[in-house]
Design a protein around this motif. Structure first.
Motif, PDB file in Angstrom:
ATOM      1  N   THR A 162       0.802  -1.213   0.000  1.00  0.00           N
ATOM      2  CA  THR A 162       0.000   0.000   0.000  1.00  0.00           C
ATOM      3  C   THR A 162       0.836   1.264   0.000  1.00  0.00           C
ATOM      4  O   THR A 162       0.302   2.345   0.034  1.00  0.00           O
ATOM      5  N   THR A 163       2.155   1.133  -0.034  1.00  0.00           N
ATOM      6  CA  THR A 163       3.010   2.305   0.016  1.00  0.00           C
ATOM      7  C   THR A 163       3.259   2.842  -1.384  1.00  0.00           C
ATOM      8  O   THR A 163       3.867   2.168  -2.204  1.00  0.00           O
ATOM      9  N   PRO A 164       2.787   4.066  -1.678  1.00  0.00           N
ATOM     10  CA  PRO A 164       3.100   4.643  -2.980  1.00  0.00           C
ATOM     11  C   PRO A 164       4.568   5.038  -3.030  1.00  0.00           C
ATOM     12  O   PRO A 164       5.074   5.685  -2.120  1.00  0.00           O
ATOM     13  N   LYS A 165       5.280   4.658  -4.073  1.00  0.00           N
ATOM     14  CA  LYS A 165       6.726   4.881  -4.130  1.00  0.00           C
ATOM     15  C   LYS A 165       7.123   6.083  -4.975  1.00  0.00           C
ATOM     16  O   LYS A 165       8.268   6.489  -4.965  1.00  0.00           O
ATOM     17  N   GLY A 166       6.205   6.680  -5.712  1.00  0.00           N
ATOM     18  CA  GLY A 166       6.549   7.796  -6.579  1.00  0.00           C
ATOM     19  C   GLY A 166       6.362   9.156  -5.944  1.00  0.00           C
ATOM     20  O   GLY A 166       6.785  10.163  -6.498  1.00  0.00           O
ATOM     21  N   TYR A 167       5.743   9.210  -4.786  1.00  0.00           N
ATOM     22  CA  TYR A 167       5.415  10.485  -4.149  1.00  0.00           C
ATOM     23  C   TYR A 167       6.514  10.897  -3.170  1.00  0.00           C
ATOM     24  O   TYR A 167       7.106  10.072  -2.501  1.00  0.00           O
ATOM     25  N   ALA A 168       6.749  12.215  -3.063  1.00  0.00           N
ATOM     26  CA  ALA A 168       7.765  12.735  -2.146  1.00  0.00           C
ATOM     27  C   ALA A 168       7.296  12.616  -0.692  1.00  0.00           C
ATOM     28  O   ALA A 168       8.109  12.476   0.208  1.00  0.00           O
ATOM     29  N   ALA A 169       6.006  12.668  -0.462  1.00  0.00           N
ATOM     30  CA  ALA A 169       5.419  12.504   0.873  1.00  0.00           C
ATOM     31  C   ALA A 169       4.068  11.811   0.687  1.00  0.00           C
ATOM     32  O   ALA A 169       3.608  11.619  -0.439  1.00  0.00           O
ATOM     33  N   LEU A 170       3.443  11.468   1.768  1.00  0.00           N
ATOM     34  CA  LEU A 170       2.176  10.749   1.708  1.00  0.00           C
ATOM     35  C   LEU A 170       1.092  11.618   1.072  1.00  0.00           C
ATOM     36  O   LEU A 170       0.863  12.747   1.524  1.00  0.00           O
ATOM     37  N   PRO A 171       0.443  11.149  -0.005  1.00  0.00           N
ATOM     38  CA  PRO A 171      -0.621  11.929  -0.627  1.00  0.00           C
ATOM     39  C   PRO A 171      -1.741  12.219   0.368  1.00  0.00           C
ATOM     40  O   PRO A 171      -2.092  11.376   1.187  1.00  0.00           O
ATOM     41  N   GLY A 172      -2.269  13.435   0.309  1.00  0.00           N
ATOM     42  CA  GLY A 172      -3.342  13.833   1.214  1.00  0.00           C
ATOM     43  C   GLY A 172      -2.859  14.616   2.414  1.00  0.00           C
ATOM     44  O   GLY A 172      -3.653  15.086   3.211  1.00  0.00           O
ATOM     45  N   TYR A 196       4.434   9.904 -19.000  1.00  0.00           N
ATOM     46  CA  TYR A 196       4.364   9.359 -17.646  1.00  0.00           C
ATOM     47  C   TYR A 196       4.537  10.502 -16.654  1.00  0.00           C
ATOM     48  O   TYR A 196       5.424  11.332 -16.816  1.00  0.00           O
ATOM     49  N   LEU A 197       3.700  10.541 -15.642  1.00  0.00           N
ATOM     50  CA  LEU A 197       3.771  11.598 -14.630  1.00  0.00           C
ATOM     51  C   LEU A 197       4.681  11.148 -13.503  1.00  0.00           C
ATOM     52  O   LEU A 197       4.511  10.061 -12.948  1.00  0.00           O
ATOM     53  N   LYS A 198       5.646  11.990 -13.160  1.00  0.00           N
ATOM     54  CA  LYS A 198       6.608  11.689 -12.106  1.00  0.00           C
ATOM     55  C   LYS A 198       6.710  12.885 -11.177  1.00  0.00           C
ATOM     56  O   LYS A 198       6.434  14.018 -11.562  1.00  0.00           O
ATOM     57  N   CYS A 199       7.147  12.647  -9.954  1.00  0.00           N
ATOM     58  CA  CYS A 199       7.426  13.724  -9.011  1.00  0.00           C
ATOM     59  C   CYS A 199       8.897  14.088  -9.164  1.00  0.00           C
ATOM     60  O   CYS A 199       9.776  13.237  -9.023  1.00  0.00           O
ATOM     61  N   GLY A 200       9.181  15.355  -9.455  1.00  0.00           N
ATOM     62  CA  GLY A 200      10.550  15.800  -9.661  1.00  0.00           C
ATOM     63  C   GLY A 200      11.420  15.657  -8.423  1.00  0.00           C
ATOM     64  O   GLY A 200      12.641  15.544  -8.524  1.00  0.00           O
ATOM     65  N   LEU A 201      10.825  15.660  -7.250  1.00  0.00           N
ATOM     66  CA  LEU A 201      11.588  15.499  -6.013  1.00  0.00           C
ATOM     67  C   LEU A 201      12.086  14.072  -5.836  1.00  0.00           C
ATOM     68  O   LEU A 201      13.009  13.827  -5.066  1.00  0.00           O
ATOM     69  N   MET A 202      11.485  13.134  -6.533  1.00  0.00           N
ATOM     70  CA  MET A 202      11.839  11.721  -6.408  1.00  0.00           C
ATOM     71  C   MET A 202      12.639  11.226  -7.601  1.00  0.00           C
ATOM     72  O   MET A 202      12.672  10.035  -7.890  1.00  0.00           O
ATOM     73  N   ARG A 203      13.313  12.099  -8.314  1.00  0.00           N
ATOM     74  CA  ARG A 203      14.033  11.760  -9.542  1.00  0.00           C
ATOM     75  C   ARG A 203      15.005  10.601  -9.347  1.00  0.00           C
ATOM     76  O   ARG A 203      15.154   9.748 -10.216  1.00  0.00           O
ATOM     77  N   ARG A 204      15.661  10.523  -8.217  1.00  0.00           N
ATOM     78  CA  ARG A 204      16.626   9.433  -7.980  1.00  0.00           C
ATOM     79  C   ARG A 204      15.952   8.061  -7.938  1.00  0.00           C
ATOM     80  O   ARG A 204      16.582   7.051  -8.191  1.00  0.00           O
ATOM     81  N   GLY A 205      14.681   8.028  -7.603  1.00  0.00           N
ATOM     82  CA  GLY A 205      13.976   6.760  -7.496  1.00  0.00           C
ATOM     83  C   GLY A 205      13.145   6.405  -8.710  1.00  0.00           C
ATOM     84  O   GLY A 205      12.399   5.430  -8.681  1.00  0.00           O
ATOM     85  N   TRP A 206      13.240   7.192  -9.785  1.00  0.00           N
ATOM     86  CA  TRP A 206      12.458   6.900 -10.977  1.00  0.00           C
ATOM     87  C   TRP A 206      12.860   5.562 -11.563  1.00  0.00           C
ATOM     88  O   TRP A 206      14.030   5.223 -11.657  1.00  0.00           O
ATOM     89  N   THR A 207      11.853   4.795 -11.960  1.00  0.00           N
ATOM     90  CA  THR A 207      12.085   3.508 -12.614  1.00  0.00           C
ATOM     91  C   THR A 207      11.523   3.585 -14.022  1.00  0.00           C
ATOM     92  O   THR A 207      10.897   4.568 -14.403  1.00  0.00           O
ATOM     93  N   GLY A 208      11.730   2.552 -14.775  1.00  0.00           N
ATOM     94  CA  GLY A 208      11.170   2.491 -16.117  1.00  0.00           C
ATOM     95  C   GLY A 208       9.728   2.019 -16.125  1.00  0.00           C
ATOM     96  O   GLY A 208       9.101   1.965 -17.164  1.00  0.00           O
ATOM     97  N   GLY A 209       9.198   1.693 -14.968  1.00  0.00           N
ATOM     98  CA  GLY A 209       7.834   1.184 -14.873  1.00  0.00           C
ATOM     99  C   GLY A 209       6.925   2.110 -14.098  1.00  0.00           C
ATOM    100  O   GLY A 209       7.255   3.257 -13.808  1.00  0.00           O
ATOM    101  N   ILE A 210       5.787   1.578 -13.717  1.00  0.00           N
ATOM    102  CA  ILE A 210       4.775   2.390 -13.047  1.00  0.00           C
ATOM    103  C   ILE A 210       5.041   2.562 -11.551  1.00  0.00           C
ATOM    104  O   ILE A 210       4.337   3.314 -10.896  1.00  0.00           O
ATOM    105  N   ALA A 211       6.046   1.907 -11.028  1.00  0.00           N
ATOM    106  CA  ALA A 211       6.315   1.971  -9.588  1.00  0.00           C
ATOM    107  C   ALA A 211       6.634   3.388  -9.118  1.00  0.00           C
ATOM    108  O   ALA A 211       6.371   3.734  -7.985  1.00  0.00           O
TER     109      ALA A 211
END
Length: 102
Positions: free
Chosen positions: A26-36, A59-74
């Protein structure tokens, strides 16, 4: 041997959707902090950190999480997700083409 239902404290079998949710976590991995956790009424789509990464599709990504970007939807984020605590107002969103280095 302990029945599987007892391990999860269930009195019935899991539905396919519930099984998928358990496997995926249940942990979203693309967000810089917990949504909401950000400003009420704002979404990731209105955030200044939102990056639209152009490949075969956008593909929509969070720029703060650039180091964790993957080639998939994670590491993707959803434009309709409620804003996180790192939300900032945007003046224009950025698009990164595939051939541009990160």
């Amino acid at each position: 041997m302990i029945p599987l239902a007892d391990l999860f404290n269930l009195d019935r079998a899991l539905t396919p959707q519930e099984r998928k949710r358990l496997r995926a976590g249940t942990t979203p991995k693309g967000y810089a902090a917990l949504p909401g956790t950000g400003q009420a009424g704002e979404t990731c789509g209105s955030c200044g950190h939102l990056v639209r990464r152009q490949m075969a599709r956008v593909y929509l990504k969070c720029g703060l999480m650039r180091r964790g970007w993957t080639g998939g939807i994670a590491s993707d984020v959803r434009a309709r997700a409620p804003a996180c605590s790192r939300w900032t107002a945007s003046d224009a969103s950025s698009v990164l083409p595939f051939d541009r280095p990160l």
